[in-house]
Write a protein that holds these residues in place. Structure first.
Motif, PDB file in Angstrom:
ATOM      1  N   ASP A  31       5.333   4.960  -1.615  1.00 34.52           N
ATOM      2  CA  ASP A  31       3.876   5.119  -1.608  1.00 34.52           C
ATOM      3  C   ASP A  31       3.436   5.568  -3.001  1.00 34.52           C
ATOM      4  O   ASP A  31       3.975   6.536  -3.552  1.00 34.52           O
ATOM      5  CB  ASP A  31       3.435   6.166  -0.578  1.00 34.52           C
TER       6      ASP A  31
ATOM      7  N   THR B 222       0.099   6.539  -5.500  1.00 32.88           N
ATOM      8  CA  THR B 222      -1.318   6.895  -5.599  1.00 32.88           C
ATOM      9  C   THR B 222      -1.720   6.824  -7.069  1.00 32.88           C
ATOM     10  O   THR B 222      -1.034   7.360  -7.938  1.00 32.88           O
ATOM     11  CB  THR B 222      -1.573   8.318  -5.051  1.00 32.88           C
TER      12      THR B 222
ATOM     13  N   LEU C 155       3.698  -4.835  -6.854  1.00 31.86           N
ATOM     14  CA  LEU C 155       2.593  -5.163  -5.956  1.00 31.86           C
ATOM     15  C   LEU C 155       1.334  -5.330  -6.793  1.00 31.86           C
ATOM     16  O   LEU C 155       1.026  -4.495  -7.652  1.00 31.86           O
ATOM     17  CB  LEU C 155       2.399  -4.033  -4.936  1.00 31.86           C
TER      18      LEU C 155
ATOM     19  N   VAL D 266      -2.581  -5.217  -6.673  1.00 27.77           N
ATOM     20  CA  VAL D 266      -3.561  -4.563  -5.814  1.00 27.77           C
ATOM     21  C   VAL D 266      -4.980  -4.919  -6.270  1.00 27.77           C
ATOM     22  O   VAL D 266      -5.376  -4.555  -7.384  1.00 27.77           O
ATOM     23  CB  VAL D 266      -3.394  -3.024  -5.866  1.00 27.77           C
TER      24      VAL D 266
ATOM     25  N   TYR E 183      -6.628   5.089  -5.126  1.00 20.80           N
ATOM     26  CA  TYR E 183      -5.975   4.167  -4.196  1.00 20.80           C
ATOM     27  C   TYR E 183      -4.564   4.664  -3.909  1.00 20.80           C
ATOM     28  O   TYR E 183      -3.895   5.187  -4.794  1.00 20.80           O
ATOM     29  CB  TYR E 183      -5.899   2.754  -4.797  1.00 20.80           C
ATOM     30  N   THR E 184      -4.122   4.461  -2.673  1.00 20.28           N
ATOM     31  CA  THR E 184      -2.736   4.706  -2.305  1.00 20.28           C
ATOM     32  C   THR E 184      -2.222   3.434  -1.663  1.00 20.28           C
ATOM     33  O   THR E 184      -2.841   2.908  -0.726  1.00 20.28           O
ATOM     34  CB  THR E 184      -2.600   5.892  -1.325  1.00 20.28           C
ATOM     35  N   VAL E 185      -1.114   2.906  -2.184  1.00 17.03           N
ATOM     36  CA  VAL E 185      -0.532   1.657  -1.681  1.00 17.03           C
ATOM     37  C   VAL E 185       0.952   1.874  -1.413  1.00 17.03           C
ATOM     38  O   VAL E 185       1.570   2.768  -1.979  1.00 17.03           O
ATOM     39  CB  VAL E 185      -0.724   0.501  -2.677  1.00 17.03           C
ATOM     40  N   THR E 186       1.505   1.031  -0.548  1.00 19.32           N
ATOM     41  CA  THR E 186       2.937   1.061  -0.269  1.00 19.32           C
ATOM     42  C   THR E 186       3.568  -0.143  -0.951  1.00 19.32           C
ATOM     43  O   THR E 186       3.158  -1.288  -0.718  1.00 19.32           O
ATOM     44  CB  THR E 186       3.214   1.031   1.243  1.00 19.32           C
ATOM     45  N   VAL E 187       4.558   0.108  -1.780  1.00 17.28           N
ATOM     46  CA  VAL E 187       5.265  -0.954  -2.504  1.00 17.28           C
ATOM     47  C   VAL E 187       6.622  -1.141  -1.843  1.00 17.28           C
ATOM     48  O   VAL E 187       7.383  -0.181  -1.686  1.00 17.28           O
ATOM     49  CB  VAL E 187       5.447  -0.579  -3.998  1.00 17.28           C
TER      50      VAL E 187
END
Length: 143
Positions: A76, A78, A106, A108, A120-124
Motif C-alpha cells: 500500500d 500513500t 501501477l 494511477v 491518494y492511497t493505492v495497492t501495488v
C-alpha cells in the motif's frame, strides 16, 4: 604645556571631530535610493517570473507520504499530488526490492480535484516482497 592647555590630536586620528560639517555625514543621496529601489523591484519581479515559469513547466508534482507492506505480493502506497485545480494526471508508482529493483508498478489516474493538493492511497501488486516505494512520475493528461 601648562595644565590649562589641552593636547592637540592629529586630524582624523579618532574619527570625525565635532566641527565636521553635517553634509559630510549624510547617507546615500536620492539617486542611490532610487537605484536601490529599482534593484529590489527587479529582484522581486525576477523571483515571481521564475516561480511562474517553474509552475508552468512542471504543473504536476508528487511526493511520497509512506508505504506499508501488506504481504509478499502487495504494497500500500500513500502519496500526495500537487497540481492546479481541475487538472487530471497519471502518476506512476513503483514498488522496489531491497536491491532497488522494480518488483511492481501501477499507473494511477488522479484528478480532477478542487484543491491544489490531494492525497491518494493505492495497492501495488508485486512479484516479490517490496521494501520501498516511489512515485516516479506524474504527468498531466490534458483532459
Amino acid at each position: 604645556m601648562t595644565s590649562e592647555q589641552s593636547p592637540t590630536v592629529p586630524p582624523g586620528r579618532y574619527g570625525d571631530s565635532p566641527t565636521t560639517p553635517a553634509t559630510a555625514r549624510r547617507g546615500p543621496g536620492r539617486g542611490a535610493k532610487v537605484a536601490i529601489g529599482v534593484a529590489l523591484a527587479a529582484a522581486v519581479g525576477a523571483t515571481a517570473w521564475f516561480s511562474f515559469a517553474r509552475t508552468a513547466a512542471d504543473p504536476v508534482t508528487a511526493e511520497m507520504v509512506g508505504f506499508e507492506v501488506v504481504d509478499a505480493e502487495h504494497l500500500d502506497v500513500t502519496f500526495q499530488v500537487h497540481m492546479p485545480p481541475g487538472t487530471t494526471a497519471v502518476c506512476t508508482v513503483d514498488a522496489l526490492s531491497t536491491s532497488y529493483a522494480q518488483v511492481g508498478t501501477l499507473e494511477v489516474p488522479v484528478g480532477p480535484v478542487q484543491d491544489r493538493t490531494s492525497a491518494y492511497t493505492v495497492t501495488v501488486g508485486t512479484s516479490e516482497e517490496a521494501t520501498a516505494a516511489d512515485v516516479t512520475a506524474c504527468a498531466p493528461t490534458g483532459g
